[in-house]
Structures are given as structure tokens and as C-alpha cells.
Motif scaffolding. Sequence first.
Motif: not given
Length: 322
Positions: A245-256, A265-274
Amino acid sequence: MAQPVTVYRWDDVGAPQIVDGRPSEFINVLKKCLAEGYGTKTAVGWSIEDENLPEESPFLALKNNVSTGGSGGVLIASASNNNATNSIRLQSALDYISKSEQSRLGAYFYTSTGGSGIYYPNNWVIIASATAFFYIAHSENRKNLNYFGATNHSMFFAGDFSSFYGFDSARFITLSGKINNTSTSWNTQLNYLISDDYTNSAGYIYALDSSVSKANSYLLTSFGNHALNQSSIQDSSPEIRVLSPFLLSTGSYSLASAGTTGNSEILPFVRGQIPGLFASQEYGYRSESMPFIKLIDGSQYYSVPRANSGGTSIWINMEEWP
């Protein structure tokens, strides 16, 4: 709860047509598929929140279906006039009050409305649930191929993503190939981003606390760099064995490189699935005709053609979405 999916196509009996490429024709396609229905096909249950009279500048605001668990987000489609081949502006709104008042807006983008002739993307397909949809359109001159070859086409997503947070009221988004941009070129469509340029932002995501805080959103899969470009196998016809699946991430395509968003708590890195969108480890099918549909593990999947050249490894489930 899984959402049933309906597929609408330009070649259905009674389907609305794009003839001259006027914004009103494009808007009519959205209305018929999502809110009104046509022929023997019923609409998926979106509602018309607002629209202009036919003699005014084209405008439509469509809300997804709250009664089936939708967030109530709104997609806004507008154009400066109804001239043939005039492009149309699309933008999401989490809070829609009127034509002149909205808040928590998504990134805007433009898409081609089509036009008269075989080189315009008049052959549209909408794959939709009561809460989200994909729009894909190809031209008549590309129908015997499964890649666009840098020609005029359209692809975008609008609606709710499947959030990993049960209290997420900011699920309604749009995804495009280039955000806050007026171009309708082949390399500004969603299929270009997910197949060739996945490190760029696909839209905005708003905070879990219902505030106006937002960040750029990105799309990632289990495969790391999923943008395959293997010319030696682009015309092959492999069985599809593994889908991510494709995941929707916040701020970057990489956690690093996402900084502190992993702990946010309000803008976590992985938010959900498309919903419905997948990448396969297998690659090919360049020589098929559009639209190419393949049975994978008992379900029908739409093959997403590459924007320029090469085979594909991107698929949309045509039956059921999470």
C-alpha cells in the motif's frame, strides 16, 4: 470498515462526454459520477455543496458522504471561464462555508479538461467510493499503449485517506503531481510523482488537533525507492505476487529526514494509507491497451500507466477499499 468501489467510464452507456474540453463538461463528469448517476449506474453518494449557474464561471463544490463514515471534506473545482480547453483549478477544503469562505485548504493544482480531437484526454475513468476517488483520463491516440509518452493526460486523487488515528478529522486531502502550480503538463500529474518523482510533495496534511497547522505530505511504500525503470522487462507480463500500500507521510518521504515528526502528537510522520493504491514488486505491461485491468489475488486492479515511458508497477483496486 471496507468501502465498496464503483468504476465509471467514458464508454459506459449514458456516460457524460467531454467533447470540446469545456470546464462545464469536466464538472458534469464529476457531478454525474459522484452525486447524480447516469444510465444504469448510480452515484457513490457525494453531495453538491455549492455550484454556479451554467451562464456563470464554472464552479462546483462536492462533499463526500458523511453517512457512510466520510469526513465531510469538500473538493472545489473552478475555472475563470467556460472556454474550450480551459484548464480547471482543484483544491480541497476541510471547512467549507461558501464560495468565498473556506479554511484549512489543501494545495491547489490544475488539470486538463480535454478538448476536441484525438490528442486530448477525453477518455476518462473515475474509480470511486462514497468517500474518495481517483480521476484518470487518456487521449484516443494513446489507447493502444499503456504509457503516456509525455503526452497530455490527467490523474489526481481526492477524498479521505484511511487514517491510523481514530480521532482524525483532517482526513480529506487531494494528491497531485505538483502542488500550488498552474501547469497541466504530463509531469505535473499524480502518476508521474508516484512512478518517477516520489521524493516530491503530493499535497498538504493538517494537524490532528483540528488546528490550521499543516505540513507537506508524501507517498511511500514498503519498497523504499519504488520508482522502477527497468527497460529490459518493461514489456513483460509477470504475475503480481507482492503489493505494497501507499502510506501518507508528513514533512518528508523519509523518517530519517523528517526531524521530530516521528514523536509529534499532532503531525506524526506516518498518518495513514491511501485507499486502493498499491505498488507491486513486479514491473511490466507497457504494451497493453488502456485501460489495462488485471485480476490480482481475486480482485480487479486498474494499471496506472507511466507518464513518460516504461512499464508500470502501480495499481488501483477496483472493488473494495479500506
